[in-house]
Design an enzyme around this catalytic site. Structure first.
Site, PDB file in Angstrom:
ATOM      1  N   GLU A 216      30.336  44.219  -0.660  1.00  0.00           N
ATOM      2  CA  GLU A 216      31.322  42.745  -0.856  1.00  0.00           C
ATOM      3  C   GLU A 216      30.104  42.028  -0.094  1.00  0.00           C
ATOM      4  OE1 GLU A 216      35.377  44.942  -1.452  1.00  0.00           O
ATOM      5  OE2 GLU A 216      35.116  44.486   0.229  1.00  0.00           O
TER       6      GLU A 216
ATOM      7  N   GLU B 259      40.098  50.856  10.857  1.00  0.00           N
ATOM      8  CA  GLU B 259      39.152  50.531   9.286  1.00  0.00           C
ATOM      9  C   GLU B 259      37.611  50.614  10.301  1.00  0.00           C
ATOM     10  OE1 GLU B 259      37.518  47.751   5.960  1.00  0.00           O
ATOM     11  OE2 GLU B 259      39.331  47.076   7.309  1.00  0.00           O
TER      12      GLU B 259
END
Length: 678
Positions: A473, A615
């Site tokens: 991304e 994360e």
């Protein structure tokens, strides 16, 4: 690399202490050295209600309810809602209220992953010993239980209270107290309702004490109103030295997104749980989790990794349930991270392991997408395309929910192919032609049609897919992204295969488009991430996904070349990338290197005191279920050698890391088979 290895060892040593304190079968994670400033709660959940622990006695940090969304907070888009905190309590002993872990002694918490409960125990002022356990009841999707035992060390007076509290974002809170008195039972109901931030939903919660004493002998309950956002039920009890006293609180939460009459339904569900009684509630909950754990991953020779893998499976199982049409958020039911939205994290990262271990749960995740197919078709129409274009971020409606400042919403189109690949794999695992005809085929056909309109037919071999956000991304508005193009090809090919199975003539354009979508290469044969890529750092796996799970790149030499090129280019991105490296190294016959990549993917991300996953290595936002999903794929499809084919599940020949004696995977597929690697 040496620094990284030392860091992994240091983290593993920390959590080995936890294992040593827990049971020898590595089902229980215990902690006794609690630092409230460095405490990351663990979640007990049943796929609908998520209860997040707190460092303080009798407190719950959050209660998150699946399927309830409204517009508030980040990004002018819908967010998953916290519901009433209907499990908070307090305890007074001889008039002194226990409010902080600093007031108590011998404070411990223990997560039992086998039966999905969290037990807290402590002593207070040499007067009482207390133990209480939270359950988000697996058999009752909207109901939770807290089970309390207080042992008096001397004569004391206790006042336990059950507190109902509304989160700040709810409005128009209404509090109720109802008492149901029958010849055989008296039930005191503590109930609240409120409107969601825009008034879209009516939210309700209710709870009640469960006493062991026979009707007429139970304590008298007192109702107190504190303010509009909080009220409570309490009772008083005198205990003699050595006396043990037990009670419980059962509560339910539901909204108008789940039931047309949430106020009455919340009370009905609480009455049902109350009259089931504590023992039956816990028995049926335990039975349900025993059934889930028939599908397990068993490592012989590495107790630390065994516990860590069980924790990953525990969290995935906790965040989903069969028989629903709800999907998974990257943070599951552990909080409000990523607004509770559904991304590619579901289909590409969390769904594959669940598909192998619990196809029924996987079917529920696909049902979420199927029910939003019409919204995806309208999304394609709005962007000038055919077929179905699924949103990058999805919530209740199936419309695009990505905040407008994030370019992934309009441009990260690979999500559409990710969903199609998941649908095809469900058929491959289950061989369910009825499902394929009714649900899978519409998903595959409409997504394939999208890609025929999405490509730009410039020349043979150049049916280009331009202006996308890549799976990496950090690469925005680029052309011919490797993963997007390969996933689109797979989507088109799987739709054609499904048509043949169902006796339908596939659209011939699907094969033409698939054959002409380019996969770009550098001069040395390394797969090029996108047309303008020149070797910069990447956020997460992209090119390497072409080897697994897409099987676009199959030659071992090419797989290794891509791996060598992109592994050192990964920046500090999310955890799951290293799971792909682990799978590829394992399949290339390098199990110890696979083990190192596997550990690299999560060891830095574990947060105290339960080892919940953040994360990233420097992030503090657990629980990152996407990372857990990637690591479970590494266990199943890497070290376990499991492979999904059009004919079903097969097992590749693989070798284990040196420190593992054997790996056993139970309950695989619709037949619940067992696979072993030694």
């Amino acid at each position: 690399m040496k620094k990284i290895t030392l860091a992994i060892l240091a983290v593993c040593c920390v959590f080995n202490v936890i294992i040593a304190q827990g049971s020898p079968d590595a089902w229980i994670i215990k902690t006794s050295n609690i630092d409230a400033s460095n405490y990351y709660g663990v979640t007990v959940a049943n796929g609908m209600v998520g209860v997040v622990s707190s460092a303080d006695p009798f407190k719950v940090k959050d209660v998150v309810l699946n399927g309830a969304f409204d517009l508030y907070g980040r990004g002018r888009v819908s967010n998953i809602l916290k519901t009433f905190n209907f499990l908070n309590m307090y305890l007074e002993v001889d008039g002194s209220r226990i409010e902080s872990f600093k007031q108590v002694q011998n404070y411990q918490q223990a997560l039992d992953m086998k039966h999905a409960n969290l037990t807290t125990s402590f002593d207070f002022d040499n007067k009482v010993s207390v133990s209480y356990t939270y359950y988000s009841l697996r058999q009752l999707p909207y109901t939770a239980l807290v089970d309390v035992t207080i042992t008096a060390n001397k004569d004391v007076d206790i006042t336990p209270a059950s507190v109902m509290e509304a989160p700040d974002m709810l409005k128009d809170v209404e509090n109720y107290y109802n008492e149901i008195d029958r010849p055989h039972v008296r039930i005191s109901l503590l109930t609240s309702t409120a409107k969601s931030p825009t008034g879209k939903l009516l939210m309700a919660a209710s709870n009640s004490f469960l006493f062991d004493e026979p009707h007429g002998s139970e304590p008298s309950v007192i109702h107190e109103m504190w303010d509009n956002n909080m009220h409570l039920l309490k009772f008083r009890k005198h205990l003699r030295a050595g006396e043990k006293y037990h009670f419980a609180v059962a509560g339910s939460a539901i909204t108008s997104a789940h039931n047309d009459d949430p106020l009455n339904e919340a009370e009905r569900l609480t009455i049902f749980a109350t009259l089931e009684g504590r023992n039956r509630l816990v028995q049926f909950h335990d039975n349900a989790w025993d059934s889930l754990w028939k599908s397990d991953i068993i490592i012989d020779g590495d107790d630390a990794t065994q516990q860590e893998v069980r924790s990953m499976l525990y969290h995935l199982y906790s965040f989903v349930r069969e028989g629903t049409s709800y999907s998974l958020s990257p943070m599951g039911l552990s909080g409000l991270g990523y607004n509770g939205h559904t991304f590619w994290d579901t289909e590409l990262w969390m769904y594959p392991g669940l598909l192998l271990l619990h196809p029924g749960i996987a079917r529920s995740l696909l049902e979420y997408r199927f029910q939003r197919l019409e919204a995806a078709k309208h999304n394609a129409f709005s962007h000038g395309y055919k077929g179905a274009m699924f949103p990058w971020e999805s919530a209740a409606s199936g419309n695009e929910e990505t905040p407008v400042w994030a370019l992934s919403g309009p441009f990260e189109h690979h999500i559409t192919a990710d969903i199609a690949v998941a649908a095809w794999n469900y058929y491959c695992v289950t061989q369910d032609k009825n499902w394929l005809r009714e649900k899978g085929w519409p998903l595959l056909k409409e997504t394939a049609d999208f890609w025929t309109s999405r490509v730009e037919r410039n020349s043979p071999g150049h049916y280009d897919i331009k202006n996308v956000v890549a799976a990496d991304e950090w690469a925005e508005n680029i052309d011919n992204n490797a993963f997007t193009n390969a996933a689109a090809k797979a989507n088109l090919q799987y739709a054609a295969k499904a048509a043949v199975i169902l006796g339908i003539t596939p659209d011939p354009d699907w094969a033409i488009v698939a054959a002409n979508i380019p996969i770009l290469k550098f001069d040395d044969g390394v797969t090029k991430e996108h047309a303008s890529y020149v070797g910069e750092k990447i956020k997460q796996a992209d090119v390497n996904l072409l080897a697994y799970p897409l099987h676009e790149v199959t030659d071992p030499v090419a797989i290794k070349k891509d791996l060598d090129y992109y592994e050192p280019r990964v920046g500090e991105g999310p955890a799951m990338t290293h799971a792909i490296f682990a799978i590829l190294y394992e399949r290339l016959g390098m199990p110890d290197k696979a083990y190192d990549a596997f550990k690299e993917g999560y060891a830095h991300n574990m947060r105290p005191p339960f080892g919940v996953l953040a994360e990233t290595a420097t992030g503090n936002n657990p629980y990152f279920a996407t990372g857990a999903g990637g690591m479970i794929q590494a266990m199943l499809n890497g070290f376990g050698g499991l492979e999904i084919t059009p004919a079903g599940i097969t097992q590749l020949k693989v070798k284990l890391p040196a420190k593992w004696r054997s790996l056993t995977i139970t309950g695989v597929g619709v037949d619940g088979k067992t696979y072993t690697v030694k």
